[in-house]
Design an enzyme around this catalytic site. Structure first.
Site, PDB file in Angstrom:
ATOM      1  CG  ASP A  66      15.556   5.844  -6.734  1.00  0.00           C
ATOM      2  OD1 ASP A  66      15.635   4.766  -6.103  1.00  0.00           O
ATOM      3  OD2 ASP A  66      14.473   6.340  -7.075  1.00  0.00           O
ATOM      4  CG  ASP A  68      15.887   5.612  -1.846  1.00  0.00           C
ATOM      5  OD1 ASP A  68      16.100   6.707  -2.402  1.00  0.00           O
ATOM      6  OD2 ASP A  68      14.970   4.846  -2.161  1.00  0.00           O
ATOM      7  CG  ASP A 147       7.368  -1.994   0.221  1.00  0.00           C
ATOM      8  OD1 ASP A 147       8.553  -2.284   0.442  1.00  0.00           O
ATOM      9  OD2 ASP A 147       7.009  -1.357  -0.795  1.00  0.00           O
TER      10      ASP A 147
HETATM   11  P1  ATP Z   1      12.360   1.604  -7.281  1.00  0.00           P
HETATM   12  O1  ATP Z   1      13.314   0.712  -7.969  1.00  0.00           O
HETATM   13  O2  ATP Z   1      11.100   1.759  -8.000  1.00  0.00           O
HETATM   14  O3  ATP Z   1      12.966   2.904  -6.813  1.00  0.00           O
HETATM   15  P2  ATP Z   1      12.234   1.054  -4.460  1.00  0.00           P
HETATM   16  O4  ATP Z   1      12.035  -0.234  -3.725  1.00  0.00           O
HETATM   17  O5  ATP Z   1      13.523   1.751  -4.260  1.00  0.00           O
HETATM   18  O6  ATP Z   1      11.946   0.767  -5.969  1.00  0.00           O
HETATM   19  P3  ATP Z   1      11.030   3.468  -3.541  1.00  0.00           P
HETATM   20  O7  ATP Z   1       9.648   3.965  -3.780  1.00  0.00           O
HETATM   21  O8  ATP Z   1      12.189   4.208  -4.070  1.00  0.00           O
HETATM   22  O9  ATP Z   1      11.032   1.973  -4.066  1.00  0.00           O
HETATM   23  O10 ATP Z   1      11.164   3.298  -1.960  1.00  0.00           O
HETATM   24  C1  ATP Z   1      12.385   2.981  -1.313  1.00  0.00           C
HETATM   25  C2  ATP Z   1      12.141   2.001  -0.182  1.00  0.00           C
HETATM   26  O11 ATP Z   1      11.260   2.592   0.800  1.00  0.00           O
HETATM   27  C3  ATP Z   1      11.436   0.714  -0.575  1.00  0.00           C
HETATM   28  O12 ATP Z   1      12.350  -0.238  -1.050  1.00  0.00           O
HETATM   29  C4  ATP Z   1      10.795   0.296   0.712  1.00  0.00           C
HETATM   30  O13 ATP Z   1      11.720  -0.302   1.594  1.00  0.00           O
HETATM   31  C5  ATP Z   1      10.381   1.613   1.316  1.00  0.00           C
HETATM   32  N1  ATP Z   1       9.012   1.989   0.924  1.00  0.00           N
HETATM   33  C6  ATP Z   1       8.659   2.790  -0.103  1.00  0.00           C
HETATM   34  N2  ATP Z   1       7.334   2.929  -0.189  1.00  0.00           N
HETATM   35  C7  ATP Z   1       6.821   2.215   0.829  1.00  0.00           C
HETATM   36  C8  ATP Z   1       5.490   1.980   1.291  1.00  0.00           C
HETATM   37  N3  ATP Z   1       4.449   2.504   0.663  1.00  0.00           N
HETATM   38  N4  ATP Z   1       5.349   1.191   2.387  1.00  0.00           N
HETATM   39  C9  ATP Z   1       6.408   0.677   3.024  1.00  0.00           C
HETATM   40  N5  ATP Z   1       7.662   0.844   2.619  1.00  0.00           N
HETATM   41  C10 ATP Z   1       7.888   1.606   1.550  1.00  0.00           C
HETATM   42 MG    MG Z   2      14.079   3.620  -5.013  1.00  0.00          MG
END
Ligand code: ATP
Ligand code: MG
Length: 446
Positions: A66, A68, A147
């Protein structure tokens, strides 16, 4: 070295800017919706960046799950700009912008809690867990509350550069997951980050940097404080992310699986025979394979597999105490589900079919009279049959039973009659009387 946040002489965090020509990310790989949202914010004079996993995945040459967006526009301002924007979330307020069926998450840059005197929009629990997180800030403040370094890269739509405050590009090259800041503190703030470490290391094949890894063992018990509702979403991400088996093995390796499925963990740790492990592993392998083939998977089946052994053992106890196999499975299924939802809030739309899959296991055993036809007509037959094959493969159910049902589906009606006549032994027949007698007391329990 855990903290690779760069500071200049004044203590300010400083960024490495990687210009367009020096990185592999191209807007041609962005979704139309993401590009639209970024350009619109930028044209209105806001800072607009692609953030998080999408930048990470694009640098790695992978397809993002996705897109963001991070911006200095406040949620209300975002809502003002887009007709199809909706503000969501209390713990973490953000805007969802819908565009031709796709949803782009637009989050306003946030500051850490200590960064503002006004604590009204932030809250911590006694253990230091973040309960609310709505203090807006600058991009420099936003980066350090993410994170992992590889999740903290910003693709700036204004000049197509990547802004790297924390050495994320280097960690992507090294294949390392490194928490930003002090690992103990970061896991205390949000224990789910431990699960995220496992998930990303499985998905990307990355190693967890030493300090971030060691702090997992030290802080694992904090996972018992995570609300059941949050776990449900997280568990779906863990096991529907195309690497369910590796994720499961890593969760067990780090002792985290016990916090998600306590009853399952107990049987996996204590039972001598290995069919519970074989069954769960095969279910996860099948999940990964189905997803790889673009097929549908239902969480109900996965949950059914995880919890089958605790259910089976409980049901066996009930049968010893005089219950019929069918009612024993019903009662055991209700009890184990009741315990499990205290940890993971499995919605009824999944827990109901999960219990049907279990209940049908006893009915698949009753191969006499009209029974097989009724089972075959049951809307959940296919899932229950697949589940039976899983049990056969693990050595827990008789292969003869699985083969019988495979054949029963393929043959003509006459042959089906023959097959029913030829069923070797039918334990259900002998229990008929006892089962009827017991029914009343068990109905009360259920
Ligand atoms: P995915 O490919 O699973 O979507 P993602 O890294 O994009 O992985 P998301 O859960 O969509 O994960 O979150 C988007 C972003 O928000 C992360 O890359 C991170 O920077 C931040 N983030 C999400 N959850 C947390 C958390 N629990 N603590 C700190 N930062 C977070
Ligand atoms: Mg994501």
């Amino acid at each position: 070295m855990n903290n690779v946040t760069k500071s200049d002489d004044s203590g300010q965090i400083s960024a490495v800017i990687i210009p367009r020509q020096d990185h592999p990310v191209s807007t041609s790989r962005f979704s139309e919706a993401a590009l639209n949202v970024l350009n619109r914010l930028n044209n209105e004079g806001y800072k607009a960046c692609l953030v998080g996993g999408a930048v990470r995945d694009l640098v790695l040459g992978r397809e993002p799950k996705d897109f963001d967006v991070g911006t200095d526009a406040h949620p209300e301002q975002v809502r003002g700009l887009f007709r199809n924007a909706r503000l969501i979330g209390r713990r973490f307020r953000l805007a969802h912008v819908r565009f031709r069926g796709e949803i782009i998450e637009v989050a306003t840059f946030r500051a850490h809690h200590d960064a503002r005197d006004d604590k009204q929009d932030a809250a911590l629990s006694d253990e230091g867990r973040i309960l609310r997180d709505n203090v807006y800030g600058t991009i420099e403040e936003d980066v350090i509350r993410r994170d992992f370094t590889v999740n903290a890269l910003y693709y700036d739509i204004k000049d197509h550069s990547i802004i790297d405050f924390v050495g994320g590009m280097q960690d992507l090259e090294l294949g390392v997951l490194r928490l930003i800041g002090d690992p103990d503190q970061r896991y205390r703030e949000d224990p789910v980050r431990m699960l995220r470490a496992i998930r990303f290391s499985a998905k990307l094949g990355f190693t967890i940097e030493q300090a971030s890894e060691e702090a997992i063992t030290a802080n694992a018990s904090l996972l018992s404080n995570v609300p059941a509702a949050r776990y449900f979403d997280e568990v779906l991400k863990l096991f529907l992310g195309h690497c369910a088996l590796t994720t499961f093995e890593k969760l067990r390796h780090y002792g985290l699986f016990a916090y998600l499925f306590p009853a399952t963990d107990t049987v996996l740790e204590t039972e001598e025979h290995n069919f519970p492990l074989m069954l769960v592993s095969q279910a996860l392998r099948n999940t990964d394979q189905r997803l790889a083939e673009g097929k549908h998977v239902t969480p109900a089946f996965l949950f059914a597999a995880f919890l089958w052994e605790p259910v089976r053992l409980r049901a066996a106890e009930l049968v010893v105490n005089g219950a019929s196999p069918i009612e024993a499975l019903q009662i055991a299924g209700n009890q184990i589900t009741g315990d499990q939802v205290k940890t993971i809030a499995i919605p009824k739309r999944f827990s109901y079919p999960m219990r049907e899959i279990w209940n049908l296991q006893a009915r698949l055993d009753r191969r006499f009279g009209k029974m097989p036809y009724k089972v075959l007509d049951h809307p959940r037959f296919r899932a229950a049959y697949d589940f039976l094959l899983l049990r056969c493969g693990a050595g827990e159910a008789d292969q003869e039973l699985g083969d019988w049902w495979t054949r029963f589906q393929e043959v003509s009606d006459n042959e089906r009659q023959e097959m029913i006549k030829l069923v070797p032994s039918n334990p259900a027949r002998g229990n008929k009387k006892r089962r009827r007698k017991k029914k009343k007391s068990s109905e009360k329990d259920a």
